[in-house]
Design a protein around this motif. Structure first.
Motif, PDB file in Angstrom:
ATOM      1  N   ARG A  73     -55.245 -25.432 -46.409  1.00  0.00           N
ATOM      2  CA  ARG A  73     -56.581 -25.049 -46.661  1.00  0.00           C
ATOM      3  C   ARG A  73     -56.893 -25.151 -48.184  1.00  0.00           C
ATOM      4  NH1 ARG A  73     -57.661 -19.407 -42.959  1.00  0.00           N
ATOM      5  NH2 ARG A  73     -57.749 -20.523 -41.050  1.00  0.00           N
ATOM      6  N   LEU A  74     -55.789 -24.848 -49.017  1.00  0.00           N
ATOM      7  CA  LEU A  74     -56.057 -24.921 -50.229  1.00  0.00           C
ATOM      8  C   LEU A  74     -56.318 -26.319 -50.825  1.00  0.00           C
ATOM      9  CD1 LEU A  74     -55.899 -23.735 -53.336  1.00  0.00           C
ATOM     10  CD2 LEU A  74     -53.497 -23.904 -53.219  1.00  0.00           C
ATOM     11  N   SER A  75     -55.445 -27.311 -50.309  1.00  0.00           N
ATOM     12  CA  SER A  75     -55.665 -28.707 -50.809  1.00  0.00           C
ATOM     13  C   SER A  75     -56.931 -29.188 -50.298  1.00  0.00           C
ATOM     14  CB  SER A  75     -54.396 -29.442 -50.232  1.00  0.00           C
ATOM     15  OG  SER A  75     -54.377 -29.444 -48.812  1.00  0.00           O
ATOM     16  N   LYS A  76     -57.397 -28.719 -49.226  1.00  0.00           N
ATOM     17  CA  LYS A  76     -58.611 -29.464 -48.879  1.00  0.00           C
ATOM     18  C   LYS A  76     -59.750 -28.875 -49.537  1.00  0.00           C
ATOM     19  CE  LYS A  76     -61.814 -29.430 -44.539  1.00  0.00           C
ATOM     20  NZ  LYS A  76     -61.876 -29.168 -43.166  1.00  0.00           N
ATOM     21  N   ARG A  77     -59.704 -27.573 -49.880  1.00  0.00           N
ATOM     22  CA  ARG A  77     -60.862 -26.819 -50.357  1.00  0.00           C
ATOM     23  C   ARG A  77     -60.995 -27.259 -51.883  1.00  0.00           C
ATOM     24  NH1 ARG A  77     -59.291 -22.122 -49.963  1.00  0.00           N
ATOM     25  NH2 ARG A  77     -58.692 -21.562 -52.112  1.00  0.00           N
TER      26      ARG A  77
END
Length: 220
Positions: A73-77
């Motif tokens: 989620r962090l890498s996407k957001r």
């Protein structure tokens, strides 16, 4: 349009390096758990019964799974890098090479374990199930470390096709085994890391195919 361009400029190799290091740090959660859990359970780790070991594996899976979801989620957001969208279908040549590399990896494991690993590890059904679920979660962190390490290498060196992720895994997860489990195990983990990274490249960085094959190789 302008804001998107500015966001893209702020994302560099160091950002993907940080993600790869976070993924690698996820393995350390088990080390922390190993220091805390014996006090909570009131028994030394060396004296764990089956239920104690299953509790350890279950909590480790929860920690590793939470870390994996957080990083995806962090890498996407934050970095607009959605590894779940890396789904180019592997071609026949790449798939064949990935299978060959997997066979080499399984053969190496069989030699190191002096027999087929699942057979050598088997003691009872409950332990076998819990341990292999644990392996599935560990394989997820292995894949994330490779994926972020691969992106870091490609962003830094501007050259595709080299197994940067496998090299990164070898220099982190692989070498740490030397400190924790000795030289022979460390060399084995280093070698396997390179093979896992090669599988990822051969399967065109498709995380679904890569995870399936890496997990199978890791278990076998």
């Amino acid at each position: 349009m302008g804001n998107t361009g500015m966001a893209e400029k702020r994302v560099g190799a160091s950002d993907y390096l940080a993600l790869a290091l976070y993924a690698f740090a996820g393995f350390g959660l088990e080390v922390v758990l190993s220091m805390i859990l014996p006090s909570v359970l009131g028994v030394r780790g060396s004296d764990y019964t089956l239920i104690h070991q299953c509790i350890h594996w279950g909590i480790t899976c929860l920690l590793w799974g939470s870390m994996a979801v957080f990083l995806i989620r962090l890498s996407k957001r934050k970095y607009d890098f959605d590894i779940m969208r890396l789904n180019a279908k592997p071609d026949a040549r790449g798939s064949l090479l990935a299978v060959v590399v997997s066979v080499i990896a399984i053969a190496a494991t069989t030699i190191v374990w002096e027999g087929f690993k699942p057979v050598q590890e088997y003691k009872d059904v409950v332990r076998f199930v819990f341990q292999n679920v644990y392996y599935l979660f560990e394989a997820a962190l292995i894949l994330l470390t490779i994926a972020f390490g691969q992106k870091f290498g490609e962003t830094l060196f501007k050259i595709d096709g080299l197994p940067y992720g496998g090299m990164f895994l070898a220099l982190t997860w692989g070498l740490i085994h030397i400190l924790l489990q000795g030289g022979a195990t460390g060399v084995y983990a280093f070698f396997m890391s390179l093979l896992y990274g090669t599988i990822y490249i051969m399967l065109r960085k498709n995380v679904r195919y890569s995870y399936l094959m890496i997990a199978v190789v890791f278990i076998l």
